[in-house]
Design an enzyme around this catalytic site. Structure first.
Site, PDB file in Angstrom:
ATOM      1  N   HIS A 188      17.260  80.146  17.784  1.00 41.30           N
ATOM      2  CA  HIS A 188      17.895  81.254  17.071  1.00 41.30           C
ATOM      3  C   HIS A 188      18.759  80.639  15.968  1.00 41.30           C
ATOM      4  CE1 HIS A 188      17.470  83.400  21.183  1.00 41.30           C
ATOM      5  NE2 HIS A 188      16.401  83.604  20.430  1.00 41.30           N
ATOM      6  N   GLU A 193      22.657  80.445  15.581  1.00 44.20           N
ATOM      7  CA  GLU A 193      23.421  79.745  16.620  1.00 44.20           C
ATOM      8  C   GLU A 193      23.623  78.294  16.189  1.00 44.20           C
ATOM      9  OE1 GLU A 193      21.205  80.617  20.194  1.00 44.20           O
ATOM     10  OE2 GLU A 193      21.386  82.777  19.851  1.00 44.20           O
ATOM     11  N   HIS A 252      21.788  76.717  22.857  1.00 50.57           N
ATOM     12  CA  HIS A 252      21.961  78.043  22.251  1.00 50.57           C
ATOM     13  C   HIS A 252      23.449  78.375  22.073  1.00 50.57           C
ATOM     14  CE1 HIS A 252      17.844  79.863  22.476  1.00 50.57           C
ATOM     15  NE2 HIS A 252      17.674  78.853  23.304  1.00 50.57           N
ATOM     16  N   GLU A 294      24.444  77.393  26.873  1.00 55.67           N
ATOM     17  CA  GLU A 294      25.029  78.368  25.946  1.00 55.67           C
ATOM     18  C   GLU A 294      26.476  77.995  25.604  1.00 55.67           C
ATOM     19  OE1 GLU A 294      23.547  80.953  24.591  1.00 55.67           O
ATOM     20  OE2 GLU A 294      21.821  81.451  25.867  1.00 55.67           O
TER      21      GLU A 294
END
Length: 375
Positions: free
Chosen positions: A166, A169, A259, A335
């Site tokens: 993504h 990010e 991410h 994350e």
């Protein structure tokens, strides 16, 4: 007064500028999809004026519930980024800031430009320890580069790390910069010990097109790459197609997919509990890796994160689930927050590029600790 975004990763829509206290903006959608969350633009001609920047369309963003507690970032030189007062009023996100110079940049998170990406690849290659290879081309014909560090012998453990599926990010590529810089440090004993037993395959940016276009979540064709792993297309998701083929060629013993999360203000991981092959061996590896990462970095925690998938309920079109099932290996999505790490908050900077970089460095220690148990 002027607002512009015609530069690498720039993204904003200007509604009106009637005065410093009423700058009206809209967060733009990704170029070929309805995802909207990323913004990055330049404001000129407002030095020492108290500016009120109003983003009018929070209800149209990808994660409208994520804005509470969020603070935008700003910079005068695009090197040093800091947080600025930001709050939500109804359907509007409002930044109130008096810039100290006539040129100031605002962004959703500290950017990581395509030039930085290319510089990172050049730095890695110049170390003499890293081989740079081209896996193929993106939709817009940008390079999909793989960094290989290690002896590439059959007995080596195969550690794969991908980042920035993504594109918005950006903390993911900051993470990779820290990890690979430490890995290439010949004076670092952990890195030397790792490279005695493992070969690292690192894709610093899975989505170069989306990164340059200023997208939050998709590539130039509108594909969410982290939903393409079960059946990637060379036409619409060549990034996954080529990386996946290389994985099938090399094998995988450990996989980390890096991410950022818009909502949760913590650093956490998500594993493969829901894949069909999940078993006690993988569960023990997951627990040990989390324990080692907590020891390596106090920024990491395991209390807050995503709900775990029920057995057999994993979405195998996602990278971590597909890799974990395909190779029966330890696989994690890691994350980091767009906001701050609430366990170790920083009012001036929040979570940022440098903290992401340090986490990347620390993660090598956790990988070293788990290495001997991967097979």
């Amino acid at each position: 007064m002027k607002i512009s975004c015609n530069f690498d990763a720039g993204s904003i829509e200007v509604v009106s500028i009637t005065g410093f206290d009423d700058i009206q903006l809209r967060i733009r959608k990704d170029n070929a999809s309805d995802f909207a969350q990323w913004f990055y633009f330049r404001l000129q001609g407002a030095a020492y004026e108290t500016c009120k920047l109003r983003f009018l369309n929070l209800n149209e963003t990808a994660y409208p519930y994520s804005w509470d507690g969020y603070q935008a970032v700003a910079s005068y030189d695009r090197v040093n980024w800091f947080r600025v007062p930001t709050h939500v009023e109804g359907n509007e996100l409002i930044i109130e800031h008096a810039p100290l110079a006539d040129s100031v940049y605002y962004a959703y998170f500290e950017p990581y430009s395509h030039e930085q990406h290319l510089n990172l690849i050049g730095m890695a290659q110049s170390s003499g320890l890293c081989q740079v290879s081209d896996l193929g081309s993106t939709v817009q014909q940008r390079d999909i580069n793989l960094l290989t560090v290690g002896h590439e012998v059959e007995s080596d453990l195969k550690v794969w790390i991908t980042a920035r599926q993504h594109p918005g990010e950006t903390m993911a590529e900051w993470f990779v910069e820290g990890l690979i810089t430490r890995l290439l440090d010949t004076q670092d004993p952990t890195s030397r010990a790792l490279l005695d037993r493992a070969t690292f395959y690192i894709v610093p940016n899975m989505n170069p097109d989306g990164s340059v276009l200023g997208n939050l979540r998709t590539n130039a064709a509108g594909a969410n790459l982290n939903r393409e792993w079960l059946n990637p297309s060379v036409e619409t998701s060549p990034e996954v197609f080529h990386v996946r083929n290389k994985m099938l060629e090399t094998g995988v013993d450990l996989f980390l997919d890096i991410h950022g999360d818009e909502t949760i203000p913590y650093i956490f991981v998500a594993g493969t509990e829901g894949v069909p092959s999940y078993d006690e061996r993988v569960a023990k590896l997951e627990d040990k890796f989390k324990h080692l990462l907590r020891l390596s970095s106090p920024d990491f925690q395991d209390e807050h994160g995503y709900d775990k998938d029920a057995p057999g309920a994993a979405n195998l079109s996602m990278a971590t689930a597909w890799v974990g099932e395909q190779f029966k290996c330890l696989a994690y999505t890691l994350e980091m927050p767009f906001k701050d790490n609430d366990n170790l908050p920083d009012d001036d900077y929040g979570w940022n590029g440098q903290r992401s970089l340090r986490l990347g460095e620390a993660t090598l220690s956790a990988i070293y600790g788990i290495l001997q148990e991967l097979r």
